[in-house]
Design a protein around this motif. Structure first.
Motif, PDB file in Angstrom:
ATOM      1  N   PHE A 176       0.834  -1.198   0.000  1.00 21.73           N
ATOM      2  CA  PHE A 176       0.000   0.000   0.000  1.00 21.73           C
ATOM      3  C   PHE A 176       0.873   1.254   0.000  1.00 21.73           C
ATOM      4  N   VAL A 177       0.521   2.196  -0.860  1.00 16.29           N
ATOM      5  CA  VAL A 177       1.212   3.483  -0.912  1.00 16.29           C
ATOM      6  C   VAL A 177       0.175   4.587  -0.975  1.00 16.29           C
ATOM      7  N   ASP A 178       0.573   5.771  -0.494  1.00 20.93           N
ATOM      8  CA  ASP A 178      -0.255   6.959  -0.578  1.00 20.93           C
ATOM      9  C   ASP A 178      -0.090   7.563  -1.969  1.00 20.93           C
ATOM     10  N   ARG A 179      -0.859   8.628  -2.258  1.00 15.34           N
ATOM     11  CA  ARG A 179      -0.801   9.242  -3.582  1.00 15.34           C
ATOM     12  C   ARG A 179       0.600   9.706  -3.962  1.00 15.34           C
ATOM     13  N   ASP A 180       1.388  10.165  -2.969  1.00 16.98           N
ATOM     14  CA  ASP A 180       2.718  10.681  -3.282  1.00 16.98           C
ATOM     15  C   ASP A 180       3.772   9.582  -3.295  1.00 16.98           C
ATOM     16  N   GLY A 181       3.359   8.321  -3.203  1.00 14.99           N
ATOM     17  CA  GLY A 181       4.292   7.212  -3.212  1.00 14.99           C
ATOM     18  C   GLY A 181       4.761   6.770  -1.846  1.00 14.99           C
ATOM     19  N   SER A 182       4.255   7.403  -0.754  1.00 13.46           N
ATOM     20  CA  SER A 182       4.679   7.036   0.596  1.00 13.46           C
ATOM     21  C   SER A 182       4.100   5.670   0.962  1.00 13.46           C
ATOM     22  N   PRO A 183       4.946   4.709   1.329  1.00 14.57           N
ATOM     23  CA  PRO A 183       4.432   3.385   1.680  1.00 14.57           C
ATOM     24  C   PRO A 183       3.831   3.369   3.068  1.00 14.57           C
ATOM     25  N   MET A 184       2.948   2.427   3.300  1.00 15.41           N
ATOM     26  CA  MET A 184       2.309   2.263   4.602  1.00 15.41           C
ATOM     27  C   MET A 184       3.158   1.313   5.442  1.00 15.41           C
ATOM     28  N   LEU A 185       4.089   1.885   6.193  1.00 15.95           N
ATOM     29  CA  LEU A 185       5.023   1.140   7.035  1.00 15.95           C
ATOM     30  C   LEU A 185       4.932   1.679   8.454  1.00 15.95           C
ATOM     31  N   LEU A 186       4.991   0.775   9.437  1.00 18.92           N
ATOM     32  CA  LEU A 186       4.967   1.191  10.835  1.00 18.92           C
ATOM     33  C   LEU A 186       6.103   0.538  11.600  1.00 18.92           C
ATOM     34  N   ASP A 187       6.574   1.250  12.607  1.00 22.13           N
ATOM     35  CA  ASP A 187       7.456   0.639  13.574  1.00 22.13           C
ATOM     36  C   ASP A 187       6.627  -0.345  14.402  1.00 22.13           C
ATOM     37  N   VAL A 207       4.364   3.818  15.354  1.00 22.67           N
ATOM     38  CA  VAL A 207       4.549   5.085  14.650  1.00 22.67           C
ATOM     39  C   VAL A 207       4.675   4.830  13.151  1.00 22.67           C
ATOM     40  N   MET A 208       3.949   5.628  12.347  1.00 28.99           N
ATOM     41  CA  MET A 208       4.077   5.541  10.909  1.00 28.99           C
ATOM     42  C   MET A 208       5.466   6.028  10.493  1.00 28.99           C
ATOM     43  N   LEU A 209       6.146   5.267   9.636  1.00 27.18           N
ATOM     44  CA  LEU A 209       7.510   5.599   9.239  1.00 27.18           C
ATOM     45  C   LEU A 209       7.504   6.465   7.982  1.00 27.18           C
ATOM     46  N   ASP A 210       8.364   7.482   7.982  1.00 29.92           N
ATOM     47  CA  ASP A 210       8.544   8.332   6.816  1.00 29.92           C
ATOM     48  C   ASP A 210       9.899   9.004   6.926  1.00 29.92           C
ATOM     49  N   ALA A 211      10.132  10.042   6.115  1.00 33.37           N
ATOM     50  CA  ALA A 211      11.436  10.705   6.123  1.00 33.37           C
ATOM     51  C   ALA A 211      11.736  11.368   7.457  1.00 33.37           C
ATOM     52  N   MET A 212      10.695  11.813   8.177  1.00 35.13           N
ATOM     53  CA  MET A 212      10.890  12.466   9.462  1.00 35.13           C
ATOM     54  C   MET A 212      10.985  11.463  10.611  1.00 35.13           C
ATOM     55  N   LYS A 213      10.448  10.265  10.406  1.00 33.37           N
ATOM     56  CA  LYS A 213      10.456   9.219  11.435  1.00 33.37           C
ATOM     57  C   LYS A 213      10.973   7.939  10.799  1.00 33.37           C
ATOM     58  N   PRO A 214      12.285   7.841  10.627  1.00 38.42           N
ATOM     59  CA  PRO A 214      12.858   6.698   9.921  1.00 38.42           C
ATOM     60  C   PRO A 214      12.866   5.433  10.769  1.00 38.42           C
ATOM     61  N   ALA A 215      13.047   4.312  10.082  1.00 40.20           N
ATOM     62  CA  ALA A 215      13.249   3.040  10.775  1.00 40.20           C
ATOM     63  C   ALA A 215      14.649   3.017  11.370  1.00 40.20           C
ATOM     64  N   ARG A 216      14.854   2.160  12.348  1.00 45.93           N
ATOM     65  CA  ARG A 216      16.144   2.035  13.015  1.00 45.93           C
ATOM     66  C   ARG A 216      16.729   0.654  12.766  1.00 45.93           C
ATOM     67  N   SER A 217      18.044   0.588  12.715  1.00 44.44           N
ATOM     68  CA  SER A 217      18.712  -0.707  12.617  1.00 44.44           C
ATOM     69  C   SER A 217      18.282  -1.605  13.755  1.00 44.44           C
ATOM     70  N   ARG A 218      18.118  -2.863  13.432  1.00 47.23           N
ATOM     71  CA  ARG A 218      17.735  -3.902  14.394  1.00 47.23           C
ATOM     72  C   ARG A 218      16.287  -3.770  14.867  1.00 47.23           C
ATOM     73  N   SER A 219      15.515  -2.885  14.262  1.00 54.19           N
ATOM     74  CA  SER A 219      14.109  -2.767  14.657  1.00 54.19           C
ATOM     75  C   SER A 219      13.252  -3.664  13.760  1.00 54.19           C
ATOM     76  N   HIS A 220      12.002  -3.843  14.143  1.00 51.40           N
ATOM     77  CA  HIS A 220      11.031  -4.558  13.336  1.00 51.40           C
ATOM     78  C   HIS A 220      10.065  -3.546  12.742  1.00 51.40           C
ATOM     79  N   ILE A 221       9.753  -3.712  11.463  1.00 52.22           N
ATOM     80  CA  ILE A 221       8.762  -2.848  10.835  1.00 52.22           C
ATOM     81  C   ILE A 221       7.666  -3.708  10.228  1.00 52.22           C
ATOM     82  N   GLN A 222       6.476  -3.127  10.137  1.00 52.35           N
ATOM     83  CA  GLN A 222       5.327  -3.815   9.588  1.00 52.35           C
ATOM     84  C   GLN A 222       4.962  -3.190   8.250  1.00 52.35           C
ATOM     85  N   ILE A 223       4.688  -4.049   7.284  1.00 52.80           N
ATOM     86  CA  ILE A 223       4.358  -3.635   5.921  1.00 52.80           C
ATOM     87  C   ILE A 223       2.921  -4.056   5.651  1.00 52.80           C
ATOM     88  N   LEU A 224       2.114  -3.152   5.153  1.00 59.57           N
ATOM     89  CA  LEU A 224       0.752  -3.503   4.788  1.00 59.57           C
ATOM     90  C   LEU A 224       0.682  -3.683   3.282  1.00 59.57           C
TER      91      LEU A 224
END
Length: 633
Positions: free
Chosen positions: A512-523, A528-545
């Protein structure tokens, strides 16, 4: 590990974003904003030519290069200034000498010993110009950008100064020791052309009036970023080279296969069908403006459209205004299809050959018509204005590759998108995840674009209708679906409609992506929804829809929400790739509590190279769309 709350938040967020695709037309959505990150003292925007204060210093006004006047009282919010104090004449202050050739001086009052100057840099003098301090230099560049165009000193305070130039408006409250931008919220993005729309891990890219190219990157929240302008540069060089060879000033060019379409500054068109070896004679449109843009059918380059700008001042008022023309024989002749368009410069054009839909961008807004693009006209085109856009010139229009979404570039305001209006006459099935046409898979969520569906079937299979309004419906492909194609029969208020068969695969994953191409990813831990302002961290788990991952085990009924505990697992083998390197998939299930959504959880490894990375899935060898994820230590 159970993260039910996170799953609910993720799915609710995506459903909210998806609902934007299902509103009544025209429902435009603003993509990005009007600010540009040029690594200056603050976010930049387009050129601003003048700046001045009110007499008491409580209000500030600016005039942009396009002639629009805006004012602010809180130095944060800009509004069109219909009640602006009359723009004062630009007067230079007295100075013993100037700090650079061509610089101009300003002071709070003429007798003040504190004088400012501007040119390539901004300067301050406390002795009437005998000596100067450079206020904006940093490593031979200016933190305000080059080409400053005006400067104003507050009538209340010698320390408060505002400078404007090619990069917008900047303010200092300490006499130039520090600066901040006043460009956020100022509708002054000088967009001139839509170059490309979001695809994979790339965002929308636009050309600016100065030839620069900027991109709204997927997941970005603050500003446009400079991007590669090779495409624009190469097109400009080709246009200049061909113009020189042919002795004409070329203002538009399009190369599609062996066909090259060219247009001149005086409304002449010429076409080569053999890569430029030979050329047709110029086809002249008398009394017209410059040719500004072409649309050429990629499957049949003999069919093309062209738009023309403002008529010259000496054009005969009795002559009809020509702004849109069409050819069906590779430029042998051109038909005028301007008809009821207003007499205003046209800047951009796009079309969908299959449906006969044409969209044009003009100084009076965006317009739409239907016409048979492949045969001689049988009736005059009738243009309809597209409502809902900001009251400014439309610089360009563009359809996505499946002609489901229409994008418009608005001078000053930026980029907007909506469901393409012609889809209300010509519905189409697309993935609910990214609004693009993909193969479907058992369990996939599919959007029927342009139709309100009351019931649906595929052969003997009933297809659940999950949501429907006048412009879009969402259905779920049955888990029991088999075969290579799926023909959808849709029942609505106007009877039954058959859609073109959809390719059917065991798995056809789409993130799933938004109109601007932003994917639906969460920590996975914080939700928290992940984006350029809230990036993922090494060794973390992220969820992809995602959707389209196919059958699950144990089997699950179509149209029924997945259970909150122990949801069914994806039957296929799921892999995830980060910058083409495999990463561990820790979970691949139906999203608990929802219909047709799949939840894939991955672990981000220890990363050496931080920043944006390409992420995608594959299920049994079927790859998903590529998306962008931002990663930090």
């Amino acid at each position: 590990m159970c993260r039910t709350a996170t799953i609910r938040l993720l799915t609710a967020t995506v459903l909210l974003g998806s609902s934007l695709w299902a509103q009544a037309l025209p429902q435009w959505r603003h993509i990005g904003n009007a600010a540009i990150d040029r690594s200056l003292a603050g976010l930049a925007t387009g050129p601003v030519n003048r700046v001045w204060y009110s007499a008491d210093g409580s209000r500030l006004w600016i005039r942009t290069a396009s002639g629009h006047v805006f004012g602010t009282t809180d130095f944060e919010t800009w509004r069109p200034a219909s009640d602006a104090t009359p723009e004062p004449a630009a007067r230079s202050a007295a100075a013993l000498r100037l700090p650079e050739n061509g610089a101009r001086a300003r002071a709070r009052v003429q007798s003040s010993s504190v004088v400012y100057a501007f040119g390539r840099f901004a300067y301050r003098s406390e002795d009437g110009g005998a000596s100067w301090e450079n206020l904006s230099a940093f490593r031979s560049s200016s933190i305000l950008g080059n080409n400053l165009r005006d400067l104003a000193v507050s009538p209340r305070n010698d320390e408060e100064v505002v400078a404007t130039g090619a990069n917008g408006v900047f303010r200092s409250l300490d006499g130039g020791k520090s600066w901040s931008g006043l460009n956020q919220g100022l509708p002054n993005l000088p967009v001139s052309r839509l170059l490309s729309l979001p695809a994979g891990d790339r965002g929308v890219r636009v050309a600016l009036s100065d030839g620069d190219v900027v991109e709204w990157e997927p997941g970005q929240k603050l500003a446009w970023h400079p991007a590669d302008n090779t495409e624009v540069t190469n097109e400009t060089l080709l246009r200049q080279a061909l113009g020189s060879l042919r002795g004409a000033v070329l203002t538009a060019i399009n190369r599609t296969g062996a066909f090259i379409y060219t247009g001149t500054n005086d409304g002449r068109l010429s076409v080569s069908s053999d890569g430029g070896s030979t050329w047709q004679p110029y086809f002249s449109i008398n009394g017209s403006g410059a040719v500004e843009r072409f649309w050429v059918d990629p499957n049949d380059p003999r069919v093309a459209l062209a738009v023309l700008g403002s008529r010259p001042r000496d054009a005969s008022p009795a002559a009809p205004a020509v702004h849109v023309v069409r050819t069906i024989n590779g430029g042998g002749f051109w038909d005028d299809i301007t008809t009821n368009l207003p007499d205003a410069a046209a800047h951009g054009i796009t079309a969908d050959r299959t449906s006969g839909s044409i969209y044009v961008a003009t100084d009076r807004g965006a317009f739409y018509t239907q016409a048979d693009l492949g045969s001689l006209p049988t009736a005059a085109a009738s243009w309809t204005a597209l409502a809902g856009l900001p009251p400014a010139a439309t610089a360009d229009v563009k359809l996505d590759q499946d002609a489901n979404q229409l994008w418009a570039a608005i001078d000053g305001f930026g980029v907007y998108s909506t469901l393409a209006p012609h889809r209300l006459r010509d519905p189409r099935a697309a993935s609910a995840a990214d609004f693009m046409v993909h193969a479907a898979a058992p369990g996939s969520l599919v959007s029927v674009v342009g139709a309100k569906v009351e019931a649906a079937r595929a052969g003997d299979l009933a297809i659940p209708v999950l949501a429907a309004d006048d412009s879009e419906s969402q259905v779920q492909i049955p888990f029991e679906a088999r075969g290579n194609t799926l023909s959808l029969a849709l029942d609505g208020a106007n009877g039954r409609r058959m859609l073109a068969p959809l390719p059917l695969e065991p798995a056809a994953p789409v993130i799933f992506v938004d109109r601007d191409g932003s994917p639906m990813l969460l920590d996975a831990d914080s939700g928290v929804m992940l984006d350029a302002m809230k990036p993922a961290r090494s060794r973390s788990h992220i969820q992809i829809l995602a959707t389209g991952l196919g059958r699950v085990k144990p089997d699950w009924p179509t149209g029924l929400a997945a259970p909150l505990e122990n949801p069914p697992q994806v039957a296929g083998v799921v892999h995830a790739w980060l910058d083409r390197t495999p990463v561990e998939v820790t979970r691949a299930v139906l999203a608990p509590g929802y219909i047709g959504f799949y939840l894939i959880e991955i672990e981000i490894p220890k990363i050496v190279n931080y920043g944006p990375a390409e992420l995608y899935l594959d299920v049994d060898g079927q790859a998903s769309n590529r998306v962008r994820v931002y990663i930090e230590p």
